[in-house]
Write a protein that holds these residues in place. Structure first.
Motif: not given
Length: 236
Positions: A145-147, A171-176, A189-192, A195-199
């Motif tokens: 997945v391109h992020t 993505l790291h634990r507790n933070r980008p 990065q936050l947008n990626s 989009a990655l986590l939601t589904p």
């Protein structure tokens, strides 16, 4: 299912914008008793290859092209083989080609032998990663997945069969994810990440490039609060 995930933690430094940072990196080895894929080798090829043992390295996946993921990638891909035809293919997203070329051009300048220097300057990844691309190892699939954000070509790797997301330094634990708290393009990065986590299933394990593991649900719940980091950065 015989496939398993092994982790090797290594440490070293990385220089970004002329500042040196100490980094402790996670390398993941995915496979069975016969063959493996190595995700994000860093700093200590001997430690990684000791964990690999006699198994064949089928591919090396880099989740970004920053120098800590490049400094031992050739040694791990070679895995002790002398014949280049037996080296494992190295995979990187094309958007990080400039990072790759900058790194190996710097190495070339340190070479006394002009043939070796020329080889380093002309070196390219064997596989250009693409969003939706799939690797298979020991009967399980690893989906790319391109992020973009942490770097232009940052990727994550998902295996629903193994119930894991290899999130690299996106993505790291507790933070980008970041290097020394510094972000290349935090808003992207936050947008990626969103989009990655939601589904994804909330109980999916997240195995990051640095630090301890977490879950999709834990990080999805925190994601919105990280927007403040981006707003603070815009005000600086």
């Amino acid at each position: 299912m015989d496939v398993r995930i092994e982790q090797v933690v290594t440490s070293g430094t990385i220089t970004l914008d002329e500042t040196e940072y100490d980094v402790e990196s996670n390398t993941y080895i995915v496979g069975d008793d016969d063959e493996v894929i190595v995700v994000d080798p860093a700093y200590d090829a001997d430690a990684i290859l000791k964990e690999v043992g006699e198994r064949e390295v089928m591919a090396v996946i880099l989740t970004d092209g920053n120098e800590h993921h490049l400094n031992v990638v050739l040694e791990v891909a070679a895995a002790g083989e002398e014949d280049e035809d037996n080296f494992a293919p190295i995979a990187l997203h094309r958007a990080d080609r400039l990072l790759w070329r900058d790194f190996f051009s710097r190495l070339a300048k340190e070479e006394d032998d002009e043939d070796d220097a020329k080889a380093l300057r002309s070196l390219e990844p064997d596989i250009w990663l693409e969003d939706g691309g799939v690797f298979e190892i020991a009967g399980v699939q690893l989906e790319i997945v391109h992020t973009p954000g942490h770097s232009p070509g940052a990727v994550c790797v998902i295996s629903e069969q193994l119930g894991v997301l290899f999130s690299g330094d996106t993505l790291h634990r507790n933070r980008p994810g970041s290097i020394g708290g510094q972000f290349e393009d935090l808003r992207k990065q936050l947008n990626s990440i969103g989009a990655l986590l939601t589904p994804l299933p909330k109980d999916l394990r997240v195995l990051p490039g640095q630090g301890e593991e977490t879950t999709v649900g834990e990080e999805d719940a925190r994601w919105e609060s990280w927007g403040e980091l981006a707003r603070d950065g815009e005000q600086d």
